[in-house]
Design a protein around this motif. Structure first.
Motif, mmCIF file in Angstrom:
data_model
loop_
_atom_site.group_PDB
_atom_site.id
_atom_site.type_symbol
_atom_site.label_atom_id
_atom_site.label_comp_id
_atom_site.label_asym_id
_atom_site.label_seq_id
_atom_site.Cartn_x
_atom_site.Cartn_y
_atom_site.Cartn_z
ATOM 1 N N LEU A 1 -52.736 -86.230 -9.090
ATOM 2 C CA LEU A 1 -54.013 -86.721 -9.620
ATOM 3 C C LEU A 1 -55.195 -85.926 -9.082
ATOM 4 C CD1 LEU A 1 -53.416 -90.568 -9.763
ATOM 5 C CD2 LEU A 1 -53.117 -88.828 -11.548
ATOM 6 N N ARG B 1 -55.273 -82.862 -11.190
ATOM 7 C CA ARG B 1 -55.914 -83.215 -12.464
ATOM 8 C C ARG B 1 -57.440 -83.131 -12.329
ATOM 9 N NH1 ARG B 1 -54.031 -86.894 -16.676
ATOM 10 N NH2 ARG B 1 -55.761 -86.921 -18.083
ATOM 11 N N ASP B 2 -57.971 -83.704 -11.251
ATOM 12 C CA ASP B 2 -59.401 -83.673 -10.995
ATOM 13 C C ASP B 2 -59.897 -82.238 -10.842
ATOM 14 O OD1 ASP B 2 -61.927 -85.203 -10.218
ATOM 15 O OD2 ASP B 2 -61.644 -83.863 -8.482
ATOM 16 N N ASP C 1 -49.945 -88.198 -17.182
ATOM 17 C CA ASP C 1 -50.164 -87.278 -16.062
ATOM 18 C C ASP C 1 -48.964 -86.357 -15.844
ATOM 19 O OD1 ASP C 1 -52.687 -88.437 -15.432
ATOM 20 O OD2 ASP C 1 -51.665 -90.062 -14.376
ATOM 21 N N GLN D 1 -60.466 -85.775 -16.167
ATOM 22 C CA GLN D 1 -60.494 -86.288 -14.804
ATOM 23 C C GLN D 1 -60.081 -87.757 -14.690
ATOM 24 O OE1 GLN D 1 -64.452 -84.781 -13.643
ATOM 25 N NE2 GLN D 1 -63.370 -83.408 -12.247
ATOM 26 N N PRO E 1 -57.204 -90.402 -14.711
ATOM 27 C CA PRO E 1 -55.741 -90.497 -14.671
ATOM 28 C C PRO E 1 -55.187 -91.218 -15.900
ATOM 29 C CG PRO E 1 -56.665 -91.047 -12.536
ATOM 30 C CD PRO E 1 -57.828 -90.933 -13.492
ATOM 31 N N GLY E 2 -54.116 -90.653 -16.442
ATOM 32 C CA GLY E 2 -53.453 -91.263 -17.589
ATOM 33 C C GLY E 2 -53.999 -90.837 -18.941
ATOM 34 N N HIS F 1 -47.886 -83.710 -12.646
ATOM 35 C CA HIS F 1 -46.702 -83.972 -11.825
ATOM 36 C C HIS F 1 -45.703 -82.816 -11.931
ATOM 37 C CE1 HIS F 1 -47.525 -88.025 -10.384
ATOM 38 N NE2 HIS F 1 -48.055 -88.269 -11.564
#
Length: 163
Positions: free
Chosen positions: A49, A52-53, A32, A94, A96-97, A36
């Motif tokens: 996050l 990201r979405d 991520d 979408q 995380p990671g 960040h």
């Protein structure tokens, strides 16, 4: 390096690296880091996050938009039809990671368009410009990229006098 005058009476010159004076600030190494880095560098109120979405949602809503002359759905590689590939990219982005170059390379452009701000990506090695993404106006968000696996936040550097 470009020299310029400073108002500091104790020094006559300082040096300014290309594209402004920035220093790297660490981001988590967890898939991520891009999100960040953009959040930190842009002083954004949105959580990384959620950003990201939103990148995935932007792709969903704008899958037929062009990206450097190529439609987003053509840019996303993989098996299946254009729409299946885009849906796979959205689902991947979408989570995380998750990070994979084939989808990750599209993420900075999606974020820039979602935020309606230019993202300027500098080399972690020497501070040179790698690329600009997004709209060509407003205050850009500057981040560093090592060219393969990691993004870091950029913060304005404090200048010190050179003797």
């Amino acid at each position: 390096k470009v020299e310029y005058e400073t108002s500091d009476r104790h020094a006559s010159k300082v040096y300014k690296p290309p594209y402004g004076a920035f220093e790297k600030h660490p981001t988590p190494v967890n898939g991520d880091c891009l999100f960040h880095a953009v959040k930190q560098s842009g002083n954004l109120q949105i959580e990384a996050l959620l950003l990201r979405d939103r990148a995935g949602q932007y792709l969903r809503d704008h899958r037929h938009d062009s990206f450097n002359g190529t439609y987003f759905h053509d840019f996303v590689s993989g098996e299946g039809s254009d729409m299946v590939r885009v849906d796979q990219a959205i689902a991947f982005l979408q989570v995380p990671g998750n990070w994979r170059k084939q989808y990750g390379d599209l993420a900075p452009e999606l974020i820039a368009r979602y935020l309606n701000r230019r993202i300027r990506i500098l080399s972690s090695r020497d501070g040179s410009l790698i690329t600009n993404m997004g709209p060509d106006f407003g205050d850009p968000i500057t981040i560093f990229y090592n060219g393969g696996t990691h993004y870091e936040a950029a913060r304005p550097r404090e200048f010190s006098a050179l003797k």
